[in-house]
Design a protein around this motif. Structure first.
Motif, PDB file in Angstrom:
ATOM      1  N   MET A  18       5.792 -13.799   2.660  1.00 32.71           N
ATOM      2  CA  MET A  18       5.629 -13.058   2.700  1.00 32.71           C
ATOM      3  C   MET A  18       3.444 -13.108   2.679  1.00 32.71           C
ATOM      4  O   MET A  18       2.288 -12.753   3.225  1.00 32.71           O
ATOM      5  N   LEU A  19       2.263 -13.679   1.788  1.00 34.34           N
ATOM      6  CA  LEU A  19       1.362 -14.198   1.249  1.00 34.34           C
ATOM      7  C   LEU A  19       0.985 -15.000   2.008  1.00 34.34           C
ATOM      8  O   LEU A  19       0.120 -14.261   2.632  1.00 34.34           O
ATOM      9  N   ASP A  20       1.755 -16.000   2.615  1.00 32.03           N
ATOM     10  CA  ASP A  20       0.985 -16.693   3.631  1.00 32.03           C
ATOM     11  C   ASP A  20       0.590 -16.987   5.654  1.00 32.03           C
ATOM     12  O   ASP A  20      -0.450 -16.854   5.896  1.00 32.03           O
ATOM     13  N   TYR A  21       1.753 -15.960   5.581  1.00 32.51           N
ATOM     14  CA  TYR A  21       2.041 -16.178   6.797  1.00 32.51           C
ATOM     15  C   TYR A  21       1.999 -14.196   7.370  1.00 32.51           C
ATOM     16  O   TYR A  21       3.392 -13.957   8.010  1.00 32.51           O
ATOM     17  N   PRO A  22       1.473 -13.500   7.133  1.00 27.96           N
ATOM     18  CA  PRO A  22       2.161 -12.192   6.909  1.00 27.96           C
ATOM     19  C   PRO A  22       1.944 -11.742   8.799  1.00 27.96           C
ATOM     20  O   PRO A  22       2.922 -11.265   9.144  1.00 27.96           O
ATOM     21  N   ASN A  23       1.349 -12.369   9.221  1.00 26.63           N
ATOM     22  CA  ASN A  23       1.208 -12.115  11.065  1.00 26.63           C
ATOM     23  C   ASN A  23       2.337 -12.158  12.029  1.00 26.63           C
ATOM     24  O   ASN A  23       3.199 -11.374  12.442  1.00 26.63           O
ATOM     25  N   ASP A  24       2.412 -13.264  11.320  1.00 24.50           N
ATOM     26  CA  ASP A  24       3.852 -13.986  12.131  1.00 24.50           C
ATOM     27  C   ASP A  24       5.060 -13.567  11.695  1.00 24.50           C
ATOM     28  O   ASP A  24       5.893 -12.790  12.332  1.00 24.50           O
ATOM     29  N   LEU A  41      10.904  -4.603   0.466  1.00 23.79           N
ATOM     30  CA  LEU A  41       9.586  -5.691  -1.576  1.00 23.79           C
ATOM     31  C   LEU A  41      10.409  -4.736  -2.962  1.00 23.79           C
ATOM     32  O   LEU A  41      10.456  -4.079  -2.599  1.00 23.79           O
ATOM     33  N   GLU A  42      10.623  -5.941  -3.612  1.00 23.18           N
ATOM     34  CA  GLU A  42      10.220  -5.836  -5.253  1.00 23.18           C
ATOM     35  C   GLU A  42       8.817  -5.088  -5.044  1.00 23.18           C
ATOM     36  O   GLU A  42       7.484  -5.811  -5.362  1.00 23.18           O
ATOM     37  N   ASP A  43       9.296  -3.904  -6.602  1.00 23.66           N
ATOM     38  CA  ASP A  43       7.982  -3.422  -7.484  1.00 23.66           C
ATOM     39  C   ASP A  43       7.606  -4.570  -7.875  1.00 23.66           C
ATOM     40  O   ASP A  43       6.258  -3.738  -8.350  1.00 23.66           O
ATOM     41  N   GLN A  44       8.103  -5.544  -7.998  1.00 24.87           N
ATOM     42  CA  GLN A  44       6.954  -6.748  -9.317  1.00 24.87           C
ATOM     43  C   GLN A  44       6.376  -7.090  -8.597  1.00 24.87           C
ATOM     44  O   GLN A  44       4.825  -7.726  -9.039  1.00 24.87           O
ATOM     45  N   SER A  59      -0.169  -3.889   0.320  1.00 23.48           N
ATOM     46  CA  SER A  59      -1.185  -2.936   0.865  1.00 23.48           C
ATOM     47  C   SER A  59      -1.588  -4.261   1.972  1.00 23.48           C
ATOM     48  O   SER A  59      -1.735  -3.927   3.270  1.00 23.48           O
ATOM     49  N   GLN A  60      -1.770  -5.854   2.004  1.00 24.29           N
ATOM     50  CA  GLN A  60      -1.668  -6.385   3.267  1.00 24.29           C
ATOM     51  C   GLN A  60      -0.605  -6.726   4.691  1.00 24.29           C
ATOM     52  O   GLN A  60      -1.385  -6.270   5.220  1.00 24.29           O
ATOM     53  N   ILE A  61       0.656  -6.397   4.402  1.00 26.27           N
ATOM     54  CA  ILE A  61       0.983  -5.891   5.431  1.00 26.27           C
ATOM     55  C   ILE A  61       0.683  -4.522   6.084  1.00 26.27           C
ATOM     56  O   ILE A  61       0.648  -4.477   7.145  1.00 26.27           O
ATOM     57  N   ASP A  62       0.723  -3.075   5.444  1.00 27.35           N
ATOM     58  CA  ASP A  62       0.107  -2.237   6.292  1.00 27.35           C
ATOM     59  C   ASP A  62      -1.100  -2.594   6.692  1.00 27.35           C
ATOM     60  O   ASP A  62      -1.448  -1.873   7.444  1.00 27.35           O
ATOM     61  N   ILE A  70       7.235   1.008  11.710  1.00 27.76           N
ATOM     62  CA  ILE A  70       7.922  -0.146  10.775  1.00 27.76           C
ATOM     63  C   ILE A  70       7.653   0.623   9.516  1.00 27.76           C
ATOM     64  O   ILE A  70       5.959   0.787   9.218  1.00 27.76           O
ATOM     65  N   VAL A  71       8.090   0.868   7.800  1.00 28.91           N
ATOM     66  CA  VAL A  71       7.547   1.080   6.887  1.00 28.91           C
ATOM     67  C   VAL A  71       7.513  -0.336   6.420  1.00 28.91           C
ATOM     68  O   VAL A  71       8.919  -0.610   6.315  1.00 28.91           O
ATOM     69  N   VAL A  72       7.000   0.109   5.173  1.00 35.31           N
ATOM     70  CA  VAL A  72       7.072  -1.056   4.023  1.00 35.31           C
ATOM     71  C   VAL A  72       7.793  -0.186   3.141  1.00 35.31           C
ATOM     72  O   VAL A  72       6.991   1.379   2.692  1.00 35.31           O
ATOM     73  N   VAL A  73       8.486  -0.466   2.342  1.00 41.74           N
ATOM     74  CA  VAL A  73       8.708   0.331   1.086  1.00 41.74           C
ATOM     75  C   VAL A  73       8.811  -0.300  -0.087  1.00 41.74           C
ATOM     76  O   VAL A  73       9.887  -2.152  -0.599  1.00 41.74           O
ATOM     77  N   LYS A  74       9.078  -0.302  -0.803  1.00 44.58           N
ATOM     78  CA  LYS A  74       8.819  -1.040  -2.463  1.00 44.58           C
ATOM     79  C   LYS A  74      11.120  -0.845  -3.289  1.00 44.58           C
ATOM     80  O   LYS A  74      10.621   0.445  -3.235  1.00 44.58           O
ATOM     81  N   VAL A  75      10.874  -1.770  -3.679  1.00 48.21           N
ATOM     82  CA  VAL A  75      11.812  -1.044  -4.638  1.00 48.21           C
ATOM     83  C   VAL A  75      12.757  -1.599  -5.674  1.00 48.21           C
ATOM     84  O   VAL A  75      11.810  -2.458  -5.870  1.00 48.21           O
ATOM     85  N   PRO A  76      12.756  -1.080  -6.530  1.00 50.54           N
ATOM     86  CA  PRO A  76      12.671  -1.532  -7.903  1.00 50.54           C
ATOM     87  C   PRO A  76      12.883  -2.964  -8.303  1.00 50.54           C
ATOM     88  O   PRO A  76      14.520  -3.492  -7.800  1.00 50.54           O
ATOM     89  N   THR A  77      12.936  -3.678  -9.249  1.00 50.56           N
ATOM     90  CA  THR A  77      13.260  -5.128  -9.470  1.00 50.56           C
ATOM     91  C   THR A  77      14.326  -4.706 -10.234  1.00 50.56           C
ATOM     92  O   THR A  77      14.623  -5.106 -11.666  1.00 50.56           O
ATOM     93  N   ILE A  78      16.061  -4.811  -9.700  1.00 56.81           N
ATOM     94  CA  ILE A  78      17.430  -4.525 -10.282  1.00 56.81           C
ATOM     95  C   ILE A  78      17.815  -6.099 -10.112  1.00 56.81           C
ATOM     96  O   ILE A  78      18.230  -5.752  -8.226  1.00 56.81           O
TER      97      ILE A  78
END
Lengths: 505, 347
Positions: free
Chosen positions: A176-182, A203-206, A212-215, A226-234
């Protein structure tokens, strides 16, 4: 069925149970992504997932090019296997594979020529066809053949799973860090293929900075729905069923699939693989894999060809063999321990963990279950793990089924918290396969029973017919005149037939 | 083809967690410390001797049983489960009970109730309660002699005098035996009610405190605090204790309202005898209790109802042990009838 508009990802739900684990992801992420060198030999397993096997279409001695199809599936559930680099097929035989218990399967061994020479890749017309020809399977770990997910109708929501919940594994975060466009390309393709109204990217919230990059990319390219949502890390929030619950509040019915709710869940790696094929014409030959653990000097993520031997990747990450007690493919909660490092990675291998003795759980000293109920508290499937254990230990498998054994997702949370250190998941796996086998045997014996009864019926009918016939002839024999007439009639018929036959044509 | 196996191939999970049976048991011990100190404060040092005796006998019988059953003594003794059984048993008996009470009690707890049923995790009945019920039924006289709380006692027995009482059954002679010892509050109530005294008259003597017996109510408070620690440490859940306490109040209240002079009040019930100890430390025993959440409520409620019934209508002053043992029998059935809905099951 729910409509997409009724799902509001702004509001999150929660699932019962689960664990908070130390994630250990930073070490490998800090060292970044490296391109693995081409190994001397590639070991490509033809065992795709649960029992689906591909059949080789090359022979020993054949030269193969990168991207060439070397094995085709025998059923629609399978997928294609491509040569991940150019070279020569030097062996086709049974070897250990990077799967549970390091199961033996047919493996094609390619000795590479290091030229990495591509073959020409044929164009495909539809996205679903592309998924199949690119040999794409679910890259989150289960290896579910992706094309099967796009056969249903009424799909309203596509969930992109970037919640990598197991400790140590960071390959998805790296991607996700290196290939957000793909990634975004892949998501739009998938939405088109499924005719989905919206995509939720979880995504996990951790993780930091990825949202922000994807947004930004979504805003810049003006992509809608397309919405990006952070979910709790459990742990296990990244499990398909748990993630759907968290995002939508819906529960996948017991024994069902997300498709039943009109939802498709895809791993981020799968989305990128689709973009790679449709945009760059590259089939799934390469994946990002994390190499980590306390016996690894330089933990990092590699972009590695499928079939690359584990040893080849370990060498590049300063592996300490003497320190290693356990070598795991996958994460520490659900991964499989490998007996040695001459095994090729496959499309679903997301992590290689080398763990030392101090950092390894040992089950040698397991005590009896004291029914403390810790497992009940953490089970994300809301089962009674200790009762299941009890019934399975007593070979009371039907009781285990009654206690919803088949809803177990084998996440290992119960075994993790068990104060008696019982290998609970082993019991469940055993019971599931045993029940399946017994069911299979029962259906077979039921079928045999039906066949037997039908045969008995047929024999009886034949017998009755014979008796009836005998009765008829007996009746005739009592009347000599009629018998004579019959005999004469038969003789005449035979004579006539002979004459006809002798007539010139 | 059989490749050389280099690495250990045990199954997941691969990284360790620090939880263990021993840790669970030691947390239970820690949670009981405040109540034990209160016990010493109110009833003298007798409890220390009883604890030592019961734990020593428990470990002795545990070791012998493991040896006879060819089990790994080292592995199983370290789980501290016998230790906790001894601990709970000692907290139930009188501080001046003779030494052989512990011996017999622990024999039935460890050898009969635990190991003859298959050892750790296999027992149907709570071991400490089996031992306690056996000695209670077999030796009612020895079990009923309690010392008076030190706050109202005219004479405090020293450690040495406690030892003499426990081992040689000799009590200090300079003071009258009846002054020195006293029945428990619940015992007093039982006797007095049978002699047609009213509750208000009975509880008006110094033996009783604000809600329960003098001293007893404080020990109960410390059991409560220890119990909260166990819930916080996630050794037990809140369900069983809540069910026990709430049901005790709810079930005893109608009797008490019907005739205040004949029946024990709800608070008196909660703060007397072994109820608070049972609510947090005994009825919560996972091995012999229920595992489904609904089942845990039913189990706790059952213990409370049995306890109130025995106290009000039975022959024994307290019924906690009987309540627990009867519910132990019902636990497997309750569990079968309360299988929770799994994830994705229709609800």
């Amino acid at each position: 069925m729910l409509k997409a508009t009724e799902i509001t990802p702004a509001h999150l739900y929660s699932f019962k149970g689960g664990l908070k684990l130390k994630h250990h992801k930073r070490d490998s992420l800090d060292n970044g992504l490296s391109q693995s060198s081409i190994p001397d030999k590639l070991y490509l397993s033809l065992r795709i997932n649960r029992g689906n096997i591909a059949n080789p279409i090359v022979a020993v001695g054949d030269n193969v090019l990168k991207g060439q199809v070397i094995a085709k599936p025998d059923t629609t559930n399978g997928s294609y296997i491509h040569a991940s680099s150019s070279g020569k097929v030097t062996a086709i035989g049974i070897r250990e594979t990077a799967s549970p218990n390091a199961d033996y399967a047919t493996v094609i061994e390619i000795t590479t020529d290091k030229k990495d020479q591509w073959c020409t890749i044929a164009k495909t017309h539809s996205i679903t066809e592309a998924i199949k020809s690119a040999g794409i399977v679910g890259m989150g770990g289960a290896g579910f053949p992706t094309h099967l997910k796009y056969q249903g109708n009424n799909i309203h929501t596509l969930i992109i799973n970037g919640a990598e919940c197991e400790p140590y594994i960071s390959c998805d975060e790296q991607l996700m860090l290196d290939y957000p466009n793909d990634l975004i390309d892949g998501i739009t393709l998938m939405m088109k293929a499924a005719d989905a109204e919206q995509a939720i990217f979880a995504l996990e919230d951790q993780v930091g900075g990825i949202k922000s990059q994807i947004d930004k990319i979504i805003a810049k390219r003006k992509i809608e729905h397309i919405v990006v949502v952070k979910v709790p890390t459990i742990y296990p929030a990244g499990g398909e069923k748990q993630l759907i619950k968290v995002l939508t509040g819906l529960e996948v019915p017991s024994g069902g699939l997300p498709l039943d709710l009109g939802i498709i869940v895809q791993n981020v790696g799968t989305a990128k693989a689709l973009a790679d094929y449709c945009k760059h014409g590259r089939p799934l030959l390469e994946r990002i894999i994390t190499v980590a653990g306390d016996a690894i000097g330089k933990p990092q993520n590699f972009s590695a060809l499928t079939g690359t031997p584990i040893s080849h990747l370990l060498q590049q990450a300063e592996f300490d063999k003497d320190k290693t007690e356990r070598l795991v493919i996958g994460g520490p909660m659900m991964g499989y321990a490998m007996p040695n490092c001459d095994i090729g990675i496959d499309k679903t291998s997301n992590c290689i963990l080398a763990l030392s003795h101090e950092n390894t759980q040992h089950h040698g000293d397991s005590l009896p279950c004291i029914r403390c109920g810790k497992c009940v508290e953490v089970c994300p499937s809301q089962l009674l793990p200790q009762q299941l254990h009890w019934y399975i230990k007593g070979e009371n498998l039907e009781k285990a089924r009654e206690h919803h054994l088949f809803d177990c997702i084998e996440c290992g949370a119960c075994a993790w918290v068990c104060p008696s250190q019982i290998k609970l998941v082993d019991y469940y796996r055993y019971a599931k396969s045993e029940i399946n086998y017994l069911d299979y045997k029962r259906t077979k014996s039921d079928a045999a029973q039906i066949r037997h009864e039908q045969r008995e019926g047929r024999l009886l009918k034949i017998k009755q017919e014979r008796i009836a016939k005998r009765k008829r002839t007996k009746h005739r024999s009592k009347n000599p005149d009629k018998m004579k007439q019959d005999l004469q009639a038969t003789l005449d018929r035979v004579k006539k037939a002979k004459e006809q036959k002798n007539e010139p044509k | 083809m059989n490749q050389n196996k280099v690495f250990n191939t045990e199954s997941a999970p691969h990284i360790p967690d620090s939880n263990s049976v021993a840790r669970v048991m030691l947390t239970v011990w820690l949670a009981l410390v405040p109540a034990m100190l209160a016990h010493v404060f109110f009833f003298g040092t007798g409890i220390v001797i009883q604890l030592t005796l019961a734990i020593a006998f428990a470990l002795l019988f545990e070791a012998i049983s493991l040896k006879l059953l060819n089990k790994n003594i080292n592995l199983f003794l370290k789980d501290y489960s016998a230790f906790v059984t001894g601990l709970l048993f000692a907290l139930c008996i009188s501080p001046v009970a003779p030494w052989w009470i512990s011996f017999i009690g622990m024999f039935f707890s460890i050898v009969v109730a635990k190991h003859l049923f298959g050892g750790l995790g296999q027992n149907i009945f709570n071991p400490a309660m089996v031992g306690f019920a056996i000695v209670l039924i077999s030796f009612p006289q020895a079990m009923s002699i309690w010392v008076a709380p030190q706050a109202i006692s005219l004479y405090d027995m020293s450690f040495l005098e406690n030892l003499q009482a426990i081992f040689f059954n000799t009590f200090p002679t300079e003071i009258d035996f009846d002054t020195l010892t006293q029945a428990t509050p619940l015992d007093t109530i039982k006797t007095a009610i049978s002699q047609d005294y009213a509750m208000s008259e009975i509880t008006n003597v110094p033996l009783f405190g604000k809600f329960g017996g003098l001293g007893w109510e404080w020990i109960a408070n410390f059991y409560f605090i220890g119990g909260l620690l166990l819930i916080y440490k996630k050794v037990i859940t809140w369900r069983v204790p809540t069910a026990v306490i709430v049901t005790t109040i709810a079930f005893s209240l109608p009797f008490n309202l019907y005739d205040t002079d004949q029946f024990i009040g709800p608070l008196q019930h909660v703060f007397s005898g072994g109820l608070m100890l049972a609510a947090f430390f005994i009825a919560t025993d996972p091995t012999t209790g229920c595992s489904s959440h609904k089942g845990q409520f039913i189990f706790g409620a059952g213990v409370a109802i049995m306890t109130v019934l025995v106290r009000e209508f039975g022959n024994f002053p307290d019924g906690v042990a009987f309540g627990v043992l009867i519910m132990n029998m019902a636990a497997p059935l309750i569990d079968r009838l309360t299988i929770p809905k799994a994830f994705g099951q229709q609800r």
